[in-house]
Design a protein around this motif. Structure first.
Motif, mmCIF file in Angstrom:
data_model
loop_
_atom_site.group_PDB
_atom_site.id
_atom_site.type_symbol
_atom_site.label_atom_id
_atom_site.label_comp_id
_atom_site.label_asym_id
_atom_site.label_seq_id
_atom_site.Cartn_x
_atom_site.Cartn_y
_atom_site.Cartn_z
ATOM 1 N N LEU A 6 0.827 -1.215 0.000
ATOM 2 C CA LEU A 6 0.000 0.000 0.000
ATOM 3 C C LEU A 6 0.857 1.259 0.000
ATOM 4 O O LEU A 6 0.577 2.208 -0.741
ATOM 5 C CB LEU A 6 -0.944 0.005 1.204
ATOM 6 C CG LEU A 6 -2.102 -0.973 1.150
ATOM 7 C CD1 LEU A 6 -2.794 -1.067 2.507
ATOM 8 C CD2 LEU A 6 -3.094 -0.576 0.062
ATOM 9 N N LEU A 7 1.890 1.270 0.826
ATOM 10 C CA LEU A 7 2.779 2.433 0.872
ATOM 11 C C LEU A 7 3.483 2.632 -0.464
ATOM 12 O O LEU A 7 3.602 3.758 -0.959
ATOM 13 C CB LEU A 7 3.797 2.289 2.004
ATOM 14 C CG LEU A 7 4.744 3.475 2.197
ATOM 15 C CD1 LEU A 7 3.973 4.765 2.474
ATOM 16 C CD2 LEU A 7 5.723 3.181 3.335
ATOM 17 N N SER A 8 3.919 1.544 -1.078
ATOM 18 C CA SER A 8 4.577 1.633 -2.385
ATOM 19 C C SER A 8 3.633 2.176 -3.448
ATOM 20 O O SER A 8 4.007 3.052 -4.230
ATOM 21 C CB SER A 8 5.107 0.259 -2.812
ATOM 22 O OG SER A 8 6.094 -0.191 -1.918
ATOM 23 N N VAL A 9 2.412 1.656 -3.483
ATOM 24 C CA VAL A 9 1.417 2.142 -4.447
ATOM 25 C C VAL A 9 1.125 3.622 -4.191
ATOM 26 O O VAL A 9 1.053 4.428 -5.126
ATOM 27 C CB VAL A 9 0.120 1.302 -4.371
ATOM 28 C CG1 VAL A 9 -1.018 1.953 -5.130
ATOM 29 C CG2 VAL A 9 0.388 -0.106 -4.898
ATOM 30 N N HIS A 10 0.979 3.985 -2.929
ATOM 31 C CA HIS A 10 0.675 5.360 -2.545
ATOM 32 C C HIS A 10 1.795 6.321 -2.984
ATOM 33 O O HIS A 10 1.531 7.333 -3.627
ATOM 34 C CB HIS A 10 0.465 5.413 -1.027
ATOM 35 C CG HIS A 10 0.077 6.740 -0.486
ATOM 36 N ND1 HIS A 10 -1.113 7.361 -0.812
ATOM 37 C CD2 HIS A 10 0.708 7.565 0.378
ATOM 38 C CE1 HIS A 10 -1.189 8.509 -0.169
ATOM 39 N NE2 HIS A 10 -0.091 8.666 0.556
ATOM 40 N N VAL A 11 3.028 5.976 -2.670
ATOM 41 C CA VAL A 11 4.155 6.854 -2.991
ATOM 42 C C VAL A 11 4.417 6.892 -4.496
ATOM 43 O O VAL A 11 4.572 7.970 -5.084
ATOM 44 C CB VAL A 11 5.419 6.426 -2.213
ATOM 45 C CG1 VAL A 11 6.646 7.176 -2.702
ATOM 46 C CG2 VAL A 11 5.217 6.654 -0.720
ATOM 47 N N ILE A 68 -6.663 3.555 2.752
ATOM 48 C CA ILE A 68 -6.610 2.149 3.159
ATOM 49 C C ILE A 68 -5.396 1.926 4.061
ATOM 50 O O ILE A 68 -5.500 1.269 5.104
ATOM 51 C CB ILE A 68 -6.577 1.213 1.931
ATOM 52 C CG1 ILE A 68 -7.904 1.309 1.167
ATOM 53 C CG2 ILE A 68 -6.307 -0.232 2.356
ATOM 54 C CD1 ILE A 68 -7.871 0.633 -0.199
ATOM 55 N N LEU A 69 -4.258 2.491 3.692
ATOM 56 C CA LEU A 69 -3.048 2.362 4.501
ATOM 57 C C LEU A 69 -3.253 2.964 5.892
ATOM 58 O O LEU A 69 -2.882 2.347 6.900
ATOM 59 C CB LEU A 69 -1.859 3.032 3.802
ATOM 60 C CG LEU A 69 -0.519 2.992 4.534
ATOM 61 C CD1 LEU A 69 -0.061 1.550 4.746
ATOM 62 C CD2 LEU A 69 0.517 3.779 3.746
ATOM 63 N N ALA A 70 -3.857 4.140 5.960
ATOM 64 C CA ALA A 70 -4.126 4.767 7.266
ATOM 65 C C ALA A 70 -5.029 3.884 8.115
ATOM 66 O O ALA A 70 -4.824 3.751 9.327
ATOM 67 C CB ALA A 70 -4.749 6.144 7.070
ATOM 68 N N GLY A 71 -6.013 3.256 7.488
ATOM 69 C CA GLY A 71 -6.897 2.344 8.217
ATOM 70 C C GLY A 71 -6.167 1.119 8.728
ATOM 71 O O GLY A 71 -6.326 0.718 9.882
ATOM 72 N N VAL A 72 -5.330 0.528 7.864
ATOM 73 C CA VAL A 72 -4.563 -0.661 8.249
ATOM 74 C C VAL A 72 -3.614 -0.338 9.405
ATOM 75 O O VAL A 72 -3.430 -1.137 10.323
ATOM 76 C CB VAL A 72 -3.784 -1.217 7.027
ATOM 77 C CG1 VAL A 72 -2.745 -2.244 7.442
ATOM 78 C CG2 VAL A 72 -4.752 -1.812 6.013
ATOM 79 N N GLN A 73 -3.037 0.854 9.374
ATOM 80 C CA GLN A 73 -2.087 1.252 10.407
ATOM 81 C C GLN A 73 -2.771 1.827 11.649
ATOM 82 O O GLN A 73 -2.093 2.141 12.619
ATOM 83 C CB GLN A 73 -1.101 2.290 9.855
ATOM 84 C CG GLN A 73 -0.176 1.732 8.808
ATOM 85 C CD GLN A 73 0.763 2.797 8.258
ATOM 86 O OE1 GLN A 73 0.477 4.003 8.275
ATOM 87 N NE2 GLN A 73 1.905 2.354 7.738
ATOM 88 N N GLY A 74 -4.086 2.011 11.597
ATOM 89 C CA GLY A 74 -4.800 2.585 12.726
ATOM 90 C C GLY A 74 -4.515 4.055 12.937
ATOM 91 O O GLY A 74 -4.522 4.546 14.063
#
Length: 147
Positions: A6-11, A68-74
């Motif tokens: 997710l971080l890779s896709v985001h960046v 989605i990443l923010a949700g996964v990371q809480g």
């Protein structure tokens, strides 16, 4: 593993799609047809207009992956996430309701340079919003941890 993807896709999406749309919006006024046509190229302006639209649509993956990443990371309740989402919405609205339609108008009816100056200003605001989002993601105010 999911967080890394997710971080890779985001960046990568931010660099390629948001960066591409930011560059296209900034360059468009330089090449758009105008009454004084020196150094202008309609074909380049048309290509930049298409890039603005296409990369903006593809760029939707950036906030989607980020949420989605923010949700996964809480992290959804953190202030920097909220501010980033607001700025992202502002940038998207600016692009969809002001920049892209005005580019289309300039291509359909080249006119005074005032419209191109306005497009340059709007592109600057669009790019500033994204720059602030990047800084927020690095500094992460309110978390007690930077970087």
């Amino acid at each position: 593993m999911l967080e890394h993807v997710l971080l890779s896709v985001h960046v990568l999406g931010g660099i390629v799609f948001v960066g591409g749309s930011a560059a296209a919006t900034s360059l468009f006024p330089r090449y758009a047809p105008a009454a004084a046509g020196e150094g202008r190229s309609r074909s380049v302006a048309v290509a930049l207009h298409r890039i603005t639209r296409g990369y903006a649509v593809l760029g939707l993956i950036v906030p989607l992956a980020g949420m989605i990443l923010a949700g996964v990371q809480g992290r959804t309740g953190e202030i920097w996430i909220t501010i980033s989402m607001i700025l992202t919405a502002v940038a998207a609205l600016l692009l969809a309701t002001q920049i892209h339609p005005r580019q289309r108008q300039v291509l359909a009816d080249p006119g005074d340079s005032g419209r191109l100056r306005l497009l340059s200003m709007l592109a600057g605001v669009y790019n500033l919003a994204w720059a602030v989002v990047v800084v927020l993601m690095i500094v992460r105010p309110g978390t007690g941890q930077g970087g």
